[in-house]
Design a protein around this motif. Structure first.
Motif, PDB file in Angstrom:
ATOM      1  N   ALA A  33      38.496  29.230  44.470  1.00 42.27           N
ATOM      2  CA  ALA A  33      38.928  29.271  45.868  1.00 42.27           C
ATOM      3  C   ALA A  33      38.706  27.929  46.545  1.00 42.27           C
ATOM      4  CB  ALA A  33      38.184  30.376  46.614  1.00 42.27           C
ATOM      5  N   ALA A  34      37.551  27.316  46.297  1.00 40.64           N
ATOM      6  CA  ALA A  34      37.242  26.024  46.919  1.00 40.64           C
ATOM      7  C   ALA A  34      38.252  24.956  46.496  1.00 40.64           C
ATOM      8  CB  ALA A  34      35.830  25.596  46.548  1.00 40.64           C
ATOM      9  N   ILE A  35      38.561  24.900  45.213  1.00 40.97           N
ATOM     10  CA  ILE A  35      39.503  23.908  44.706  1.00 40.97           C
ATOM     11  C   ILE A  35      40.904  24.142  45.276  1.00 40.97           C
ATOM     12  CG2 ILE A  35      40.699  23.094  42.625  1.00 40.97           C
ATOM     13  CD1 ILE A  35      38.051  23.590  41.093  1.00 40.97           C
ATOM     14  N   LEU A  36      41.336  25.388  45.297  1.00 40.51           N
ATOM     15  CA  LEU A  36      42.683  25.694  45.781  1.00 40.51           C
ATOM     16  C   LEU A  36      42.815  25.443  47.281  1.00 40.51           C
ATOM     17  CD1 LEU A  36      43.354  28.920  43.695  1.00 40.51           C
ATOM     18  CD2 LEU A  36      44.492  26.715  43.439  1.00 40.51           C
ATOM     19  N   LEU A  37      41.771  25.735  48.043  1.00 38.15           N
ATOM     20  CA  LEU A  37      41.809  25.430  49.472  1.00 38.15           C
ATOM     21  C   LEU A  37      41.877  23.920  49.696  1.00 38.15           C
ATOM     22  CD1 LEU A  37      39.196  28.026  50.763  1.00 38.15           C
ATOM     23  CD2 LEU A  37      41.624  27.952  51.387  1.00 38.15           C
ATOM     24  N   ALA A  38      41.079  23.172  48.929  1.00 40.00           N
ATOM     25  CA  ALA A  38      41.084  21.713  49.064  1.00 40.00           C
ATOM     26  C   ALA A  38      42.444  21.136  48.703  1.00 40.00           C
ATOM     27  CB  ALA A  38      39.988  21.105  48.199  1.00 40.00           C
ATOM     28  N   ARG A  39      43.106  21.700  47.708  1.00 39.43           N
ATOM     29  CA  ARG A  39      44.439  21.233  47.333  1.00 39.43           C
ATOM     30  C   ARG A  39      45.442  21.434  48.464  1.00 39.43           C
ATOM     31  NH1 ARG A  39      44.909  23.675  41.125  1.00 39.43           N
ATOM     32  NH2 ARG A  39      43.465  22.188  40.157  1.00 39.43           N
ATOM     33  N   ALA A  40      45.165  22.433  49.311  1.00 35.73           N
ATOM     34  CA  ALA A  40      46.058  22.710  50.445  1.00 35.73           C
ATOM     35  C   ALA A  40      45.677  21.905  51.684  1.00 35.73           C
ATOM     36  CB  ALA A  40      46.029  24.203  50.765  1.00 35.73           C
ATOM     37  N   VAL A 223      47.313  46.856  32.604  1.00 38.92           N
ATOM     38  CA  VAL A 223      48.673  47.268  32.236  1.00 38.92           C
ATOM     39  C   VAL A 223      49.513  46.064  31.840  1.00 38.92           C
ATOM     40  CG1 VAL A 223      48.601  49.305  33.707  1.00 38.92           C
ATOM     41  CG2 VAL A 223      49.542  47.177  34.614  1.00 38.92           C
ATOM     42  N   LEU A 224      49.103  44.880  32.265  1.00 41.98           N
ATOM     43  CA  LEU A 224      49.799  43.658  31.888  1.00 41.98           C
ATOM     44  C   LEU A 224      49.346  43.133  30.524  1.00 41.98           C
ATOM     45  CD1 LEU A 224      49.616  41.815  35.338  1.00 41.98           C
ATOM     46  CD2 LEU A 224      51.551  43.088  34.389  1.00 41.98           C
ATOM     47  N   LYS A 225      48.231  43.666  30.044  1.00 44.84           N
ATOM     48  CA  LYS A 225      47.655  43.278  28.751  1.00 44.84           C
ATOM     49  C   LYS A 225      47.285  41.802  28.708  1.00 44.84           C
ATOM     50  CE  LYS A 225      48.430  47.485  27.672  1.00 44.84           C
ATOM     51  NZ  LYS A 225      47.336  48.460  27.914  1.00 44.84           N
ATOM     52  N   ILE A 226      46.844  41.289  29.840  1.00 45.62           N
ATOM     53  CA  ILE A 226      46.362  39.909  29.904  1.00 45.62           C
ATOM     54  C   ILE A 226      45.017  39.878  30.610  1.00 45.62           C
ATOM     55  CG2 ILE A 226      48.666  38.883  29.869  1.00 45.62           C
ATOM     56  CD1 ILE A 226      48.454  38.539  32.898  1.00 45.62           C
ATOM     57  N   GLU A 227      44.339  38.783  30.464  1.00 48.82           N
ATOM     58  CA  GLU A 227      43.003  38.617  31.023  1.00 48.82           C
ATOM     59  C   GLU A 227      43.079  37.899  32.366  1.00 48.82           C
ATOM     60  OE1 GLU A 227      39.012  37.394  28.770  1.00 48.82           O
ATOM     61  OE2 GLU A 227      40.396  35.712  28.991  1.00 48.82           O
ATOM     62  N   GLY A 228      42.345  38.406  33.340  1.00 49.25           N
ATOM     63  CA  GLY A 228      42.282  37.738  34.631  1.00 49.25           C
ATOM     64  C   GLY A 228      41.252  36.624  34.621  1.00 49.25           C
ATOM     65  N   THR A 229      41.403  35.664  35.528  1.00 47.92           N
ATOM     66  CA  THR A 229      40.458  34.553  35.632  1.00 47.92           C
ATOM     67  C   THR A 229      40.086  34.333  37.091  1.00 47.92           C
ATOM     68  OG1 THR A 229      42.042  32.754  36.007  1.00 47.92           O
ATOM     69  CG2 THR A 229      41.692  33.457  33.705  1.00 47.92           C
ATOM     70  N   GLY A 230      39.150  33.431  37.301  1.00 48.15           N
ATOM     71  CA  GLY A 230      38.761  33.074  38.660  1.00 48.15           C
ATOM     72  C   GLY A 230      39.916  32.521  39.473  1.00 48.15           C
ATOM     73  N   TRP A 231      40.874  31.875  38.813  1.00 42.20           N
ATOM     74  CA  TRP A 231      42.033  31.340  39.530  1.00 42.20           C
ATOM     75  C   TRP A 231      42.816  32.448  40.224  1.00 42.20           C
ATOM     76  CZ3 TRP A 231      41.635  26.515  40.478  1.00 42.20           C
ATOM     77  CH2 TRP A 231      41.148  25.609  39.526  1.00 42.20           C
ATOM     78  N   ASP A 232      42.918  33.605  39.587  1.00 44.12           N
ATOM     79  CA  ASP A 232      43.648  34.722  40.191  1.00 44.12           C
ATOM     80  C   ASP A 232      43.007  35.146  41.506  1.00 44.12           C
ATOM     81  OD1 ASP A 232      45.609  35.133  38.022  1.00 44.12           O
ATOM     82  OD2 ASP A 232      43.845  35.689  36.850  1.00 44.12           O
ATOM     83  N   ILE A 233      41.686  35.167  41.536  1.00 47.35           N
ATOM     84  CA  ILE A 233      40.981  35.518  42.764  1.00 47.35           C
ATOM     85  C   ILE A 233      41.102  34.388  43.779  1.00 47.35           C
ATOM     86  CG2 ILE A 233      38.798  36.272  43.755  1.00 47.35           C
ATOM     87  CD1 ILE A 233      40.156  38.174  41.688  1.00 47.35           C
ATOM     88  N   GLY A 234      40.997  33.155  43.315  1.00 48.40           N
ATOM     89  CA  GLY A 234      41.124  32.012  44.207  1.00 48.40           C
ATOM     90  C   GLY A 234      42.460  31.980  44.934  1.00 48.40           C
ATOM     91  N   HIS A 235      43.537  32.293  44.226  1.00 46.34           N
ATOM     92  CA  HIS A 235      44.858  32.332  44.859  1.00 46.34           C
ATOM     93  C   HIS A 235      44.923  33.438  45.907  1.00 46.34           C
ATOM     94  CE1 HIS A 235      47.151  29.247  42.784  1.00 46.34           C
ATOM     95  NE2 HIS A 235      46.622  29.623  41.637  1.00 46.34           N
ATOM     96  N   GLY A 236      44.260  34.573  45.613  1.00 43.34           N
ATOM     97  CA  GLY A 236      44.223  35.656  46.581  1.00 43.34           C
ATOM     98  C   GLY A 236      43.476  35.256  47.843  1.00 43.34           C
ATOM     99  N   VAL A 237      42.361  34.558  47.668  1.00 41.97           N
ATOM    100  CA  VAL A 237      41.584  34.077  48.808  1.00 41.97           C
ATOM    101  C   VAL A 237      42.420  33.126  49.653  1.00 41.97           C
ATOM    102  CG1 VAL A 237      39.597  32.681  49.506  1.00 41.97           C
ATOM    103  CG2 VAL A 237      39.345  34.401  47.709  1.00 41.97           C
ATOM    104  N   ARG A 238      43.059  32.163  48.999  1.00 41.89           N
ATOM    105  CA  ARG A 238      43.852  31.182  49.741  1.00 41.89           C
ATOM    106  C   ARG A 238      44.977  31.859  50.528  1.00 41.89           C
ATOM    107  NH1 ARG A 238      46.713  25.991  46.899  1.00 41.89           N
ATOM    108  NH2 ARG A 238      47.918  27.653  45.895  1.00 41.89           N
TER     109      ARG A 238
END
Length: 270
Positions: A33-40, A223-238
Motif C-alpha cells: 500500500a505504501a509503495i502504490l500510494l507513493a507511486r500515485a 475459485v480463480l486457482k491463483i495465489e493472492g499477494t500483498g499487492w492485491d491488498i495494496g491496490h484495494g487500499v489505494r
C-alpha cells in the motif's frame, strides 16, 4: 468530458501506513500500500514497531522517486499514536489518509486461549486502529477538511473457521469501521475495511517458510486457482483511499479470489 472521478486525488496528499514494514524485500499488505500510494504521488509516513523494516519500505519508495519517511512506534500506546500523527503533520503540514495494517495471529479456541493472550490480540488487532483513528481524525479535519481511512480485517470475520480470538478481533474491526463511517461522515471522512483472503506475504511465510504444497493448496482454495499477494491488498487500499471511491464508506471489500464463495477453508484462509 472529465468528471471528478477522473482524478484519483492522491497526488500531493499525505498518508500514514501503520504496519508498513515487511521482512527483507518481501511485499506485505502495508508495504504494498505504501509503495502504490507513493507511486500515485502521495507522501507516505511508514510506521512500524521495527524501524529497520519501515526504513526498507522507504528505501524502496525513494528508489522509485517517491516521497516517504520512516517512523518507529508501538501503536498499542496512545502517546505513540499521537506522536505518529503529529510527525506526519509536522513534516508535511496535513494528513489525508490512514491505512491501518497492524495485526497478529492466534490459533486457540475459547477454552484453550489464555486470557492474557486474548487481551493482547484484541489490543494489537483492534485497539491500535481505535487509537490511531482517534488522533488521525481530528488532524484530518483540521488540516485537510476530511480524509479517508482503511482498516484491514480478514475473511475469518465473515466465514469463521475457529481461531476464536483472531476471528473475534477481525470481526470487531468491521464493527469499528462501520461505526466510524457513521460517526464521521459529517466530517467528510470515509472509513472502509478490507478482508484479505489467503495472501502470500512475509508474515505468512515467516519462520521456515511455507512449502510449495501448502502454497498450492491455498491457491486451490480460490475459485480463480491463483495465489493472492500483498499487492492485491495494496491496490484495494489505494482505490478505497482515492477519489475513485468518493461515494463508498462503511464498506467491507473482500479480496480473496473467491475463497469465501466456496465455504471456509481451515488451512488456507487468513
Amino acid at each position: 468530458m472529465k468528471g471528478p472521478e477522473d482524478d484519483a486525488g492522491l497526488a500531493g496528499k499525505v498518508a500514514i501506513v501503520s504496519g508498513g514494514g515487511a521482512a527483507g524485500d518481501g511485499i506485505g499488505n502495508g508495504r504494498a500500500a505504501a509503495i502504490l500510494l507513493a507511486r500515485a504521488g502521495t507522501r507516505v509516513l511508514v510506521a512500524d514497531l521495527d524501524l529497520k523494516l519501515a526504513e526498507r519500505t522507504v528505501d524502496m519508495i525513494k528508489a522509485e522517486g517517491g516521497h516517504a519517511a520512516a517512523h518507529a512506534g508501538d501503536m498499542t500506546k496512545e502517546a505513540e499514536c499521537k506522536q505518529l500523527v503529529d510527525a506526519a503533520v509536522d513534516r508535511w503540514g496535513r494528513l489525508d489518509f490512514l491505512d491501518n495494517n497492524i495485526g497478529i495471529g492466534s490459533r486457540g479456541s475459547v477454552v484453550d486461549e489464555k486470557p492474557d493472550e486474548y487481551r493482547r490480540v484484541m489490543q494489537v488487532n483492534v485497539e491500535t486502529m481505535f487509537l490511531l483513528s482517534k488522533h488521525a481524525i481530528p488532524a484530518m479535519i483540521k488540516t485537510a477538511k476530511g480524509g479517508s481511512i482503511v482498516n484491514i480485517s480478514s475473511i475469518s470475520a465473515l466465514r469463521p473457521r475457529g481461531l476464536t480470538t483472531y476471528t473475534t478481533s477481525k470481526a470487531a474491526v468491521i464493527g469499528l469501521t462501520q461505526a466510524m463511517a457513521v460517526d464521521h461522515g459529517r466530517d467528510h471522512i470515509r472509513v472502509n475495511c478490507i478482508c484479505p483472503g489467503p495472501m502470500y506475504t512475509p508474515m505468512v511465510n515467516r519462520g521456515n517458510g511455507m512449502s510449495e504444497a501448502a502454497r498450492a493448496a491455498r491457491a486451490k482454495a480460490s475459485v480463480l486457482k491463483i495465489e493472492g499477494t500483498g499487492w492485491d491488498i495494496g491496490h484495494g487500499v489505494r482505490f478505497l483511499l482515492s477519489n475513485h471511491a468518493r461515494y463508498i464508506t462503511g464498506h467491507v471489500l473482500v479480496i480473496d479470489g473467491g475463497v469465501t464463495l466456496q465455504g471456509p477453508e481451515r488451512d488456507s484462509a487468513t
